[in-house]
Design a protein around this motif. Structure first.
Motif, PDB file in Angstrom:
ATOM      1  N   VAL A  95      45.268  26.165 -49.782  1.00 29.34           N
ATOM      2  CA  VAL A  95      43.815  26.268 -49.733  1.00 29.34           C
ATOM      3  C   VAL A  95      43.424  27.689 -49.341  1.00 29.34           C
ATOM      4  O   VAL A  95      44.181  28.381 -48.669  1.00 29.34           O
ATOM      5  CB  VAL A  95      43.250  25.238 -48.725  1.00 29.34           C
ATOM      6  N   THR A  96      42.236  28.113 -49.775  1.00 30.76           N
ATOM      7  CA  THR A  96      41.717  29.402 -49.326  1.00 30.76           C
ATOM      8  C   THR A  96      40.565  29.225 -48.349  1.00 30.76           C
ATOM      9  O   THR A  96      40.277  30.109 -47.571  1.00 30.76           O
ATOM     10  CB  THR A  96      41.263  30.267 -50.517  1.00 30.76           C
ATOM     11  N   GLY A  97      39.855  28.112 -48.374  1.00 31.00           N
ATOM     12  CA  GLY A  97      38.784  27.857 -47.419  1.00 31.00           C
ATOM     13  C   GLY A  97      38.192  26.481 -47.645  1.00 31.00           C
ATOM     14  O   GLY A  97      37.649  26.231 -48.717  1.00 31.00           O
ATOM     15  N   THR A  98      38.286  25.577 -46.669  1.00 33.01           N
ATOM     16  CA  THR A  98      37.809  24.205 -46.844  1.00 33.01           C
ATOM     17  C   THR A  98      37.978  23.416 -45.555  1.00 33.01           C
ATOM     18  O   THR A  98      38.517  23.914 -44.583  1.00 33.01           O
ATOM     19  CB  THR A  98      38.585  23.523 -47.995  1.00 33.01           C
ATOM     20  N   ARG A  99      37.544  22.148 -45.564  1.00 28.29           N
ATOM     21  CA  ARG A  99      37.792  21.195 -44.468  1.00 28.29           C
ATOM     22  C   ARG A  99      38.561  20.026 -45.067  1.00 28.29           C
ATOM     23  O   ARG A  99      38.084  19.388 -46.003  1.00 28.29           O
ATOM     24  CB  ARG A  99      36.487  20.696 -43.861  1.00 28.29           C
TER      25      ARG A  99
END
Length: 191
Positions: free
Chosen positions: A52-56
């Motif tokens: 992932v590069t950016g997430t929840r």
């Protein structure tokens, strides 16, 4: 980036200039990952990895599988084979013991991550699954009799901070009794 750990979780974190790496050895983690396309965030388990590069998203490692649920953003789930799964918000997947990734499916991330609010949420779970989850929050050993009792199903929401309340409620919900042992452990048996 922020990590929230569930009970009985073990992990190793290694951040460097070019990569953010977490090795999940046991348990469950809710990840809130800051976007940084120059530093991929990778979560490895025994069955595969999540990139992932950016997430929840939430990752749970069980003995025979790794479960992934995305609350916001997207992730790529990679097993040992050639068929990764791309997940977006509200989707989940799992990697089985052989490293095979399941096709994306809809998930209730609120129920799956209720542990963050101190809740245990069961939706048609077997008592064997209930015992496995509840045991994460107990000091004393909890067992369920094998066979028919272990396959009984339960739905409901309970407090992770008071698992004894769940045990007290079970006999009024299902045809079971709670047997206390001298060593402090408990066992769910047929009535």
């Amino acid at each position: 980036s922020h990590l929230e750990l569930n009970g009985n979780t073990q992990l190793q974190v290694e951040f460097s200039a070019g990569r953010r790496h977490v090795r999940l050895n046991a348990g469950e983690v809710m990840f809130s990952v800051a976007h940084d396309s120059n530093r991929p965030f990778v979560v490895d388990t025994a069955q595969g990895s999540v990139v992932v590069t950016g997430t929840r998203f939430d990752v749970r490692l069980d003995p025979a599988s790794t479960r992934v649920a995305v609350e916001q953003g997207s992730v790529r789930v990679q097993g040992k084979g050639d068929s990764p799964a791309q997940l977006s918000a509200g989707q989940g997947s799992h990697i089985d013991a052989q490293g095979l990734v399941a096709a994306p499916y809809a998930v209730n991330t609120g129920a799956m991550t209720a542990w963050r609010q101190g809740k245990l949420v069961f939706d048609n779970a077997t008592l064997a699954e209930v015992v496995a989850e509840t045991s994460r929050y107990r000091r004393q050993t909890l067992r369920v009799a094998p066979g028919k009792v272990a396959r009984l199903r339960l739905s409901g929401t309970f407090s992770a901070n008071d698992t004894d309340a769940l045990l007290r409620a079970l006999p009024s919900i299902l045809p079971v009794a709670i047997k206390a042992h001298e060593d402090g452990s408990s066992e769910i048996i047929a009535k």
